[in-house]
Motif scaffolding. Structure first.
Motif, PDB file in Angstrom:
ATOM      1  N   HIS A  49      60.634 -41.878 -55.910  1.00  0.00           N
ATOM      2  CA  HIS A  49      60.278 -40.663 -55.138  1.00  0.00           C
ATOM      3  C   HIS A  49      58.292 -40.634 -54.912  1.00  0.00           C
ATOM      4  O   HIS A  49      57.490 -40.329 -55.879  1.00  0.00           O
ATOM      5  CB  HIS A  49      59.419 -39.443 -56.732  1.00  0.00           C
ATOM      6  N   ARG A  50      58.544 -41.953 -54.274  1.00  0.00           N
ATOM      7  CA  ARG A  50      56.925 -42.296 -54.242  1.00  0.00           C
ATOM      8  C   ARG A  50      56.287 -41.358 -53.281  1.00  0.00           C
ATOM      9  O   ARG A  50      56.462 -40.544 -52.215  1.00  0.00           O
ATOM     10  CB  ARG A  50      56.872 -43.742 -53.121  1.00  0.00           C
ATOM     11  N   ASP A  51      55.082 -41.043 -53.851  1.00  0.00           N
ATOM     12  CA  ASP A  51      53.495 -40.002 -53.074  1.00  0.00           C
ATOM     13  C   ASP A  51      53.029 -40.914 -51.382  1.00  0.00           C
ATOM     14  O   ASP A  51      53.279 -40.329 -50.890  1.00  0.00           O
ATOM     15  CB  ASP A  51      52.704 -39.413 -54.423  1.00  0.00           C
ATOM     16  N   ILE A  52      52.817 -41.916 -51.823  1.00  0.00           N
ATOM     17  CA  ILE A  52      52.053 -43.034 -50.915  1.00  0.00           C
ATOM     18  C   ILE A  52      52.545 -44.119 -51.118  1.00  0.00           C
ATOM     19  O   ILE A  52      53.268 -44.946 -52.367  1.00  0.00           O
ATOM     20  CB  ILE A  52      50.900 -43.182 -51.715  1.00  0.00           C
ATOM     21  N   PRO A  53      52.393 -45.174 -50.246  1.00  0.00           N
ATOM     22  CA  PRO A  53      52.592 -46.120 -50.538  1.00  0.00           C
ATOM     23  C   PRO A  53      51.982 -47.219 -51.373  1.00  0.00           C
ATOM     24  O   PRO A  53      50.762 -46.627 -51.748  1.00  0.00           O
ATOM     25  CB  PRO A  53      52.315 -46.872 -48.349  1.00  0.00           C
ATOM     26  N   ASP A  54      52.207 -48.610 -51.223  1.00  0.00           N
ATOM     27  CA  ASP A  54      50.906 -49.584 -51.624  1.00  0.00           C
ATOM     28  C   ASP A  54      49.129 -49.142 -51.748  1.00  0.00           C
ATOM     29  O   ASP A  54      49.028 -49.266 -50.164  1.00  0.00           O
ATOM     30  CB  ASP A  54      51.425 -50.851 -52.541  1.00  0.00           C
ATOM     31  N   PRO A  55      48.476 -48.559 -52.136  1.00  0.00           N
ATOM     32  CA  PRO A  55      47.340 -48.537 -51.674  1.00  0.00           C
ATOM     33  C   PRO A  55      46.479 -50.007 -51.465  1.00  0.00           C
ATOM     34  O   PRO A  55      46.876 -50.666 -51.642  1.00  0.00           O
ATOM     35  CB  PRO A  55      46.514 -47.560 -52.868  1.00  0.00           C
ATOM     36  N   PRO A  56      45.214 -49.335 -50.937  1.00  0.00           N
ATOM     37  CA  PRO A  56      44.404 -50.715 -49.824  1.00  0.00           C
ATOM     38  C   PRO A  56      43.436 -50.768 -50.785  1.00  0.00           C
ATOM     39  O   PRO A  56      42.889 -52.614 -51.741  1.00  0.00           O
ATOM     40  CB  PRO A  56      43.905 -50.233 -49.131  1.00  0.00           C
ATOM     41  N   TYR A  57      43.262 -50.592 -52.287  1.00  0.00           N
ATOM     42  CA  TYR A  57      42.418 -50.129 -53.537  1.00  0.00           C
ATOM     43  C   TYR A  57      43.201 -50.996 -54.278  1.00  0.00           C
ATOM     44  O   TYR A  57      42.244 -51.724 -55.610  1.00  0.00           O
ATOM     45  CB  TYR A  57      41.254 -49.362 -53.575  1.00  0.00           C
ATOM     46  N   ALA A  58      44.049 -51.399 -54.591  1.00  0.00           N
ATOM     47  CA  ALA A  58      45.105 -51.981 -55.844  1.00  0.00           C
ATOM     48  C   ALA A  58      45.961 -52.682 -55.418  1.00  0.00           C
ATOM     49  O   ALA A  58      47.163 -52.513 -54.670  1.00  0.00           O
ATOM     50  CB  ALA A  58      45.201 -51.621 -57.253  1.00  0.00           C
ATOM     51  N   ARG A  59      46.315 -54.185 -55.995  1.00  0.00           N
ATOM     52  CA  ARG A  59      47.783 -54.838 -55.392  1.00  0.00           C
ATOM     53  C   ARG A  59      48.797 -53.855 -57.160  1.00  0.00           C
ATOM     54  O   ARG A  59      48.525 -54.172 -58.537  1.00  0.00           O
ATOM     55  CB  ARG A  59      47.097 -56.003 -56.042  1.00  0.00           C
ATOM     56  N   VAL A  60      49.840 -53.445 -56.518  1.00  0.00           N
ATOM     57  CA  VAL A  60      50.411 -52.819 -57.221  1.00  0.00           C
ATOM     58  C   VAL A  60      51.590 -53.583 -57.450  1.00  0.00           C
ATOM     59  O   VAL A  60      52.660 -54.480 -56.516  1.00  0.00           O
ATOM     60  CB  VAL A  60      51.172 -51.373 -56.424  1.00  0.00           C
TER      61      VAL A  60
END
Length: 401
Positions: A49-60
């Motif tokens: 149920h992801r709302d966003i892909p991995d964001p550019p401001y953090a390594r997930v």
């Protein structure tokens, strides 16, 4: 500075109300030049149920929620960070992470616990502690009686209680002086609230969306210490205002008995939050019972709604005026009856005026850029103090002549 952050989820708000708080503060820290690695478990169907892909401001980094070794591997990966954070309520391996994080302490880093539900954490810890100053038998009218005559059930101490004094810093996303005092009484070296705020790039006014048309909307997952307050502040006013339309969003309410003028929206993803906040005449904020009791705990939704220019009605709690001015930037209701009165008397013109005033206030004083700057100042002070103490410990003792 490199920050290693262990939290519930950065990429999914599914059963994870802290997601937008994480996103806002970590994005703002990244914009100030810090690098971030966010470690989150694959648990509670959040990854599906992801709302966003991995964001550019953090390594997930997503690790298995079924195997402790996966969490331990992430701890090993995080050991070189300048700031290592364990958030409350990760959902799996919380005890393991809270204890193991402290083993990563060096003279060059800071280890912090970031409590995103401090009232609940403190209540849990306090309930596990012995009752202080309990009268002894024979004192204050307590009859002499053997403990064997009236055995009391043993309460296992909360393992987190013993760890609190070992963290360099306790951060919370609300609670004000009551939470700070409670943490300090439990031995915390320092406790600093870093309140929820607005990320203007994410939450902002948008054109109305017919899917969310109505007079009052509430968005919140069904939780044990919220449900009774939702009944009191939302469902009872809805029943009393049967000629107006109410909207209920959030996970877990599907089998709840609702008045006929309440439309259930189900889980509302973050992509639709701006539309939900911008469309109804008013939005309702209902604090969880523990947060209302401590006060100074504005939910993330308060700033998201204000950032969309919404007219917000909130239940009453101490500290509201620290964030928004009652009557001009927000409407306050002590009970469901007052919620119903606000709904009946509110017209479009006044709703828009309150929304505009709230939007101006939060953009001027309550953005995550403000919170990131505050956090930098706090961390810098603690780093300087830690360095000074380390230097003092390493100095040879002067000989007495």
């Amino acid at each position: 500075m490199h920050i290693a952050f262990f939290g519930s989820s950065l990429v999914s708000c599914y059963w994870n109300g802290a997601a937008t708080y994480y996103r806002g503060i970590l994005r703002a820290l990244h914009q100030r030049g810090h690098t971030i690695t966010f470690y989150e478990p694959d648990a509670y169907d959040r990854q599906s149920h992801r709302d966003i892909p991995d964001p550019p401001y953090a390594r997930v980094v997503v690790y298995s929620g079924a195997h402790p070794a996966a969490a331990e591997a992430c701890l090993h990966d995080a050991r070189s960070a300048d700031l290592i954070v364990k958030a409350s309520g990760v959902g799996v391996f919380d005890d393991l992470l809270e204890a193991a994080l402290l083993e990563l302490k060096t003279p060059r880093n800071l280890i912090a616990f970031w409590d995103v539900d401090a009232p609940a954490t403190l209540d849990r810890v306090h309930k596990s502690l012995p009752i202080p100053n309990r009268p002894l038998p024979g004192e204050d009218g307590v009859p002499h009686q053997s403990a064997m005559d009236n055995p009391q059930p043993a309460i296992a101490p909360d393992p987190f209680a013993a760890l609190i004094p070992k963290y360099d810093l306790i951060l919370t996303y609300g609670g004000g002086d009551p939470v700070v005092s409670a943490y300090r009484a439990l031995g915390a070296k320092a406790c600093v609230p870093v309140y929820n705020a607005l990320d203007p790039a994410t939450h902002h006014p948008v054109p109305p969306d017919p899917r969310f048309s109505g007079d009052l909307a509430f968005l919140g997952n069904r939780l044990p210490d919220r449900e009774a307050r939702v009944e009191r502040f939302f469902l009872q006013p809805a029943a009393a205002c049967n000629d107006q339309q109410f909207l209920l969003g959030g996970a877990g309410w599907r089998d709840k008995s609702l008045p006929p003028n309440v439309r259930y929206l189900g889980h509302v993803g973050t992509a639709d939050h701006n539309a939900l906040n911008s469309t109804p005449r008013a939005l309702l904020n209902i604090s969880r019972e523990s947060m209302a009791r401590y006060g100074f705990s504005p939910a993330t939704r308060v700033f998201e709604a204000a950032g969309a220019g919404a007219c917000l009605i909130t239940d009453d709690w101490v500290g509201i005026d620290h964030f928004l001015e009652p009557g001009r930037e927000i409407l306050v209701a002590a009970d469901g009856h007052q919620v119903a009165e606000h709904v009946r008397s509110l017209n479009d013109q006044r709703a828009r005026a309150i929304g505009r005033a709230a939007l101006a206030r939060v953009r001027a004083q309550h953005t995550y850029a403000h919170r990131a700057l505050q956090l930098e100042l706090v961390l810098d002070a603690h780093r300087r103090l830690s360095t000074r103490l380390a230097d003092l410990r390493n100095q040879p003792l002067l000989a007495h002549h």
